[in-house]
Design a protein around this motif. Structure first.
Motif, short mmCIF file in Angstrom:
data_model
loop_
_atom_site.label_atom_id
_atom_site.label_comp_id
_atom_site.label_asym_id
_atom_site.label_seq_id
_atom_site.Cartn_x
_atom_site.Cartn_y
_atom_site.Cartn_z
N PHE A 17 -18.84 7.21 -2.19
CA PHE A 17 -20.22 7.14 -1.69
C PHE A 17 -20.99 8.42 -2.01
CE2 PHE A 17 -23.15 7.96 1.93
CZ PHE A 17 -24.05 6.92 1.70
N LEU A 18 -20.38 9.56 -1.74
CA LEU A 18 -21.09 10.83 -1.90
C LEU A 18 -21.45 11.08 -3.35
CD1 LEU A 18 -18.90 12.96 0.56
CD2 LEU A 18 -21.19 12.07 0.99
N VAL A 19 -20.54 10.70 -4.25
CA VAL A 19 -20.80 10.88 -5.67
C VAL A 19 -21.82 9.87 -6.17
CG1 VAL A 19 -19.78 10.59 -7.97
CG2 VAL A 19 -18.62 11.98 -6.24
N ASN A 20 -21.58 8.61 -5.86
CA ASN A 20 -22.39 7.55 -6.49
C ASN A 20 -23.73 7.33 -5.82
OD1 ASN A 20 -20.70 6.46 -8.73
ND2 ASN A 20 -19.25 6.34 -7.03
N GLN A 21 -23.79 7.48 -4.50
CA GLN A 21 -25.05 7.23 -3.81
C GLN A 21 -25.92 8.48 -3.75
OE1 GLN A 21 -26.50 4.10 -1.91
NE2 GLN A 21 -27.90 5.53 -2.89
N LEU A 22 -25.29 9.63 -3.43
CA LEU A 22 -26.09 10.83 -3.20
C LEU A 22 -26.09 11.81 -4.36
CD1 LEU A 22 -25.14 11.56 0.51
CD2 LEU A 22 -27.34 10.74 -0.34
N GLY A 23 -25.15 11.62 -5.29
CA GLY A 23 -25.07 12.56 -6.40
C GLY A 23 -24.61 13.95 -5.96
N LEU A 24 -23.77 14.01 -4.95
CA LEU A 24 -23.23 15.31 -4.55
C LEU A 24 -22.08 15.71 -5.48
CD1 LEU A 24 -23.22 15.11 -0.63
CD2 LEU A 24 -24.93 16.14 -2.14
N ILE A 25 -21.77 17.00 -5.46
CA ILE A 25 -20.78 17.53 -6.39
C ILE A 25 -19.45 17.74 -5.67
CG2 ILE A 25 -20.24 19.46 -7.93
CD1 ILE A 25 -23.39 19.99 -7.81
N PRO A 26 -18.40 17.01 -6.10
CA PRO A 26 -17.12 17.15 -5.40
C PRO A 26 -16.46 18.49 -5.68
CG PRO A 26 -16.92 15.62 -7.24
CD PRO A 26 -18.36 16.02 -7.18
N GLY A 27 -16.00 19.13 -4.62
CA GLY A 27 -15.20 20.34 -4.77
C GLY A 27 -13.75 19.93 -4.82
N LYS A 28 -13.08 20.00 -3.66
CA LYS A 28 -11.67 19.64 -3.62
C LYS A 28 -11.46 18.56 -2.55
CE LYS A 28 -7.24 20.83 -4.38
NZ LYS A 28 -6.60 21.14 -5.66
N GLN A 29 -10.59 17.62 -2.83
CA GLN A 29 -10.33 16.55 -1.86
C GLN A 29 -8.89 16.67 -1.36
OE1 GLN A 29 -13.23 15.59 -1.49
NE2 GLN A 29 -13.93 16.29 -3.50
N ILE A 30 -8.74 16.65 -0.05
CA ILE A 30 -7.41 16.86 0.53
C ILE A 30 -7.03 15.67 1.40
CG2 ILE A 30 -6.01 18.36 1.98
CD1 ILE A 30 -7.86 20.66 1.10
N ILE A 31 -5.93 15.04 1.05
CA ILE A 31 -5.46 13.84 1.76
C ILE A 31 -4.36 14.23 2.73
CG2 ILE A 31 -4.23 11.65 1.44
CD1 ILE A 31 -5.91 11.28 -1.12
N THR A 32 -4.52 13.85 3.99
CA THR A 32 -3.68 14.42 5.05
C THR A 32 -2.72 13.44 5.72
OG1 THR A 32 -5.44 13.94 6.63
CG2 THR A 32 -5.40 16.16 5.68
N ASP A 33 -2.72 12.16 5.33
CA ASP A 33 -1.94 11.20 6.11
C ASP A 33 -0.50 11.04 5.63
OD1 ASP A 33 -3.14 10.09 3.88
OD2 ASP A 33 -3.35 8.09 4.71
#
Lengths: 405, 503
Positions: free
Chosen positions: A283-299
């Motif tokens: 959503f953040l990339v495609n809808q808002l055009g925000l720039i991803p830094g790092k994604q951390i998956i915690t589960d």
């Protein structure tokens, strides 16, 4: 334990959760001599004390380690026609995500299978949905409602199975009648779907991305409709109608997003379970055009699913990818975030209460989207689908601009 | 002579053995006091020593409550420059969520920099339970030291480690030598004690054994205050006696804990919490425990200040402060009494704290016919009759007709409330107020445990009650619309439903 759902969005214990749940409250005596008799007495008393359509007995660390035979205690009641099931959920089995599927399968095998009628009859357009983890996901109630709403809008009958959008055990009893199982998460629910495939010969559709926003939601609905092979007219009409509503608000939002004088954050990181993490990134990339830094998956995603999940981040959009890491340890999450280059402006962290300090240190913004969200009060808020996306936009940018003065 | 606290043993002796603690009882406050036989027990005549055993009710139905390990999280986990390692499966770590919130809000309230609790779990899996997990514990201690450079490391046990017999003590010893900081194993398995307050004692036991200084330089103007995370009301109050405050255990630093033995005296906000530590400090380190009623209401606060004055040789200052405070608060209390006329209250909290709150309510003219306490200690560790908080209540403020000991059992509270029909509830732990809400009764949650302390506390509590009575509109609305899953076998005639549901 009452605390976790309290300080995670203040969700409340619901009908029979939180501080309400009966407990054997085992002591030294039962550790030595076993607690089966105490459980037997507790069940008898509970049946007299509490109203419930289904009773679920969870075995804990003590019962499992000392080897209490919970199965034989509970099966005695099952034989008498009491709607009761048991699950071996000692804490050392793993986290909530693991426990969730253990409990789900227990209910299917010991309750649904016994009480469902016409199990062989499949109803076209009826689907079982396996998505978010109740209570662990702060927004599960609203999210599951929205998921059900859009699937119904597209022409399905939906067993959403959890929360107030579900018809409770009556809905569970129709699980075998569904045309197929829909798993909307990167991995949670897959085990259950595979189990149901064997048990009731139901196919399943696995969509790893929870839809947020118009684009994702439409794509999601089309995928499900395609798989089901039902008439597309209703879903297309529904999508058109929802788009109209959604973009009506987005047009007005444009005034703000295009020309807010004091600047808005441009980069972000998401810290959270794989389902929300992936959904938010899309959503953040495609809808808002925000720039991803790092994604951390915690589960603590089981090893066998990790490569597949990581590959989703390779193509968040045609021209955007992001780095993803699987980290359970909150301290290491903080360390990792400190090492990310977020560009010339402070980032937004989509994370949990644990990331509040890091957000401050980075002089950024924190939007609590994962367990625990101790500084959010949540009633029926949803961040997914069409309506949830609007709420999410409100939340993100209220957070951003309220910090500006 | 009271029983001497034994600091030589590694594991704290639990409350039911030390004090004869019970978790279920029903009757009047005066009857409970009589049966508790505080004076005789204080003289060593407790259970098994010729004194009578206080009878306890028991039934087949119980709801989930709290365990000792959680108390360890909130106490040891809240020491500012220490780390707590939970040697446990991941589920126990869920407790970090509430205690982190409480820690952050507590730090903010006391003016400390806000940060997350330093709490680590060893995340035990099935394999660890089969083959043992000492190496995992070692690794976690190494990580804790590397990450936070703590001045002490606490290790909490869990049901799982207790049953498989993990040897935490020897790992602690080894690492203590390696790092030259206290590494303190705490015995707090959930099944060890029927009441969670044993968890307080476990932490205090560890601190007394491994952190408190053996031969300290005495500080004649320092008062230990054993408390939780409450706002700082003791500093301004005791400044009138030229005394400084050493707050322990929540939000303290390790140095604050070390200097416990150097203080002139020890007080607490509640004997349930302070009993063990205060008695041990007196017996082993010569720090007198202030033996007086707790500082609630005029009678209690007067006596408490006078005793502090006596022990610290500041009698004249105490008298002066008492007189000026009486004059200051009187007009506002008179106004509050007028506003609270005809209002009925109910107290559902820990044991000694409930005794204290009922006193304050009665000073405000609020009618209190019922109370639920989570447990009852027939005697406190000092055994000194001046600390007989239940006796102090019944003697100075009259009886409480419906006095129930009930370990946070919602189904019982349901019956109790039908019985006394209060206008509001005072609570201090999550889990009970939502039920009251469904019955249309608002609750004043006392997250800041210091709210009702001293003379100002009478005013504070009065104001809080007025605030909460205004919420009644909300709760009435809920009452009309909500369902309750507890069946009506818990009727008003027999609220202790274990009688009604014998198998």
């Amino acid at each position: 334990m009452h605390g976790p759902e309290f300080y995670n969005g203040f969700q409340g214990g619901g009908y029979a959760g939180g501080a309400v749940a009966p407990s054997t409250n085992l002591r030294e005596n039962e550790v030595i001599f076993g607690g089966a008799e105490r459980l037997d007495n507790l069940i008898k008393a509970t049946l007299k004390m509490m109203e419930g359509d289904l009773f679920v007995v969870l075995n804990g660390c003590i019962g499992e380690i000392v080897g209490d035979d919970v199965a034989s205690v509970v099966s005695k009641f099952q034989d008498q026609g009491v709607p009761i099931v048991y699950a071996e959920t000692g804490g050392f089995k793993g986290n909530n995500f693991i426990g969730h599927e253990i409990v789900t399968e227990a209910i299917i095998d010991q309750y649904v299978d016994k009480y469902a009628v016409n199990k062989d009859k499949k109803i076209k357009g009826l689907i079982n949905v396996w998505a978010e983890l109740p209570f662990q996901n702060t927004f599960w109630r609203g999210d599951l409602q929205e998921l059900k709403r859009i699937l119904q809008g597209a022409g399905f009958r939906v067993n959403i199975l959890f929360g107030n959008g579900s018809a409770g055990v009556e809905e569970w009893k129709t699980i075998p009648n569904a045309q197929f199982n829909l798993v909307v998460s990167p991995w949670l629910g897959l085990q259950t779907a595979i189990h149901l495939k064997k048990k009731y010969q139901q196919p399943y559709l696995h969509i790893p991305i929870l839809p947020i926003g118009a684009g994702q939601s439409a794509e999601f609905l089309r995928q499900v409709v395609e798989f089901a092979g039902i008439d597309k007219q209703q879903s297309e009409e529904f999508i058109r109608h929802e788009d109209e509503q959604y973009y009506y608000y987005l047009e007005s939002f444009t005034d703000f997003y295009a020309e807010y004088w004091w600047g808005l954050p441009a980069s972000y990181a998401v810290v959270g379970d794989s389902a929300y993490n992936l959904a938010l990134n899309k959503f953040l990339v495609n809808q808002l055009g925000l720039i991803p830094g790092k994604q951390i998956i915690t589960d603590n995603v089981p090893e066998k699913y990790r490569a597949q999940i990581a590959s989703e981040y390779e193509h968040l959009a045609d021209d955007v990818r992001s780095d993803v890491a699987f980290i359970e340890d909150g301290y290491l999450v903080g360390k990792t975030l400190h090492s990310v280059d977020f560009g010339h402006k402070p980032p937004i962290l989509f994370g949990t209460t644990w990331e509040r300090d890091t957000a401050k240190e980075l002089q950024g913004y924190i939007v609590e989207v994962g367990f625990p969200a101790s500084y959010e009060v949540v009633l029926n808020k949803s961040y997914i689908g069409y309506r949830g996306a609007l709420t999410l936009l409100e939340k993100i940018f209220t957070t951003a601009i309220s910090k500006s003065a | 002579m009271p029983k001497k606290i034994n600091l030589d043993i590694a594991e704290v002796e639990n409350r039911e053995q030390r004090l004869g603690t019970i978790i279920a009882w029903s009757g009047t406050a005066s009857e409970l006091h009589k049966q508790s036989n505080f004076e005789a027990r204080g003289c060593g005549g407790g259970p098994g020593k010729g004194g009578c055993q206080l009878c306890e009710l028991e039934g087949p139905f119980t709801q989930g409550s709290v365990c000792s390990e959680q108390m360890v999280e909130c106490q040891a986990g809240h020491v500012r420059d220490a780390v707590l390692i939970q040697h446990a499966p991941i589920g126990c770590g869920a407790g970090q969520v509430p205690y982190n919130s409480i820690y952050r809000n507590g730090l903010a309230m006391r003016g400390h920099p806000v940060e997350n609790i330093h709490c680590i779990t060893t995340n035990l899996l099935e394999n660890d339970l089969v083959f043992g997990a000492s190496d995992k514990l070692r690794q976690s201690i190494d990580d804790a030291v590397a990450r936070y450079q703590p001045k002490a490391v606490f290790l909490s046990s869990s049901c799982a480690t207790g049953i498989i017999g993990e040897d935490m003590e020897s790992v602690a010893k080894e690492k203590e030598e390696q790092y030259s900081i206290p590494v303190i194993p705490l015995a707090c398995e959930g099944f060890r004690s029927k009441h969670w307050s044993t968890g307080f004692d476990a932490v205090q036991h560890g601190i007394l054994r491994q952190i408190v200084k053996r031969n300290p330089q005495k500080q004649e103007d320092l008062i230990n205050v054993i408390n939780l995370w409450g706002s700082d009301v003791f500093t301004p109050m005791l400044a009138n006696l030229n005394l400084r405050v050493n707050y322990v255990i929540d939000l303290a630093s390790v140095d604050d804990l070390a200097q416990l033995s150097s203080a002139a005296a020890t007080v607490g906000f509640c004997y349930t919490l302070s009993s063990y530590m205060a008695a041990a400090l007196e017996q082993h380190f010569g720090v007198p425990e202030i033996k007086a009623p707790m500082p609630y209401g005029f009678v209690g606060t007067d006596a408490w200040l006078r005793e502090i004055g006596k022990v610290t040789h500041r009698e004249a200052l105490a008298e002066k402060y008492i007189a000026s405070e009486h004059a200051r608060v009187a007009p506002r209390i008179a106004e509050l009494k007028e506003k609270l006329k005809g209002i009925k209250g109910y107290v559902a909290t820990g044991s000694a704290y409930s005794h204290a709150l009922i006193q304050v309510l009665r000073e405000l003219g609020v009618q209190v016919d019922g109370s639920l306490v989570f447990h009852h200690d027939p005697v406190y560790d000092s055994g000194d009759v001046r600390e007989d908080s239940l006796g102090h209540l019944t003697k100075n403020y009259g009886d409480v007709k419906h006095f129930q000991v009930s370990n946070r059992q919602q189904y019982q509270l349901y019956g109790f409330l039908q019985q006394v029909k209060p206008d509001f509830l005072l609570i201090r732990h999550n889990g009970l107020a939502p039920l009251a809400s469904r019955l249309g009764i608002p609750a004043a949650p006392l997250g800041d445990e210091h709210i009702a302390i001293g003379y100002q506390g009478i005013i504070n509590l009065g104001e809080s009650i007025l605030d909460i009575l205004a919420h009644k509109k909300f709760h009435d609305d809920i009452k009309n619309m909500s369902s309750c899953l507890i069946k009506m076998v818990v009727g008003p005639k027999d609220p202790i439903s274990w009688r009604g549901i014998r198998n």
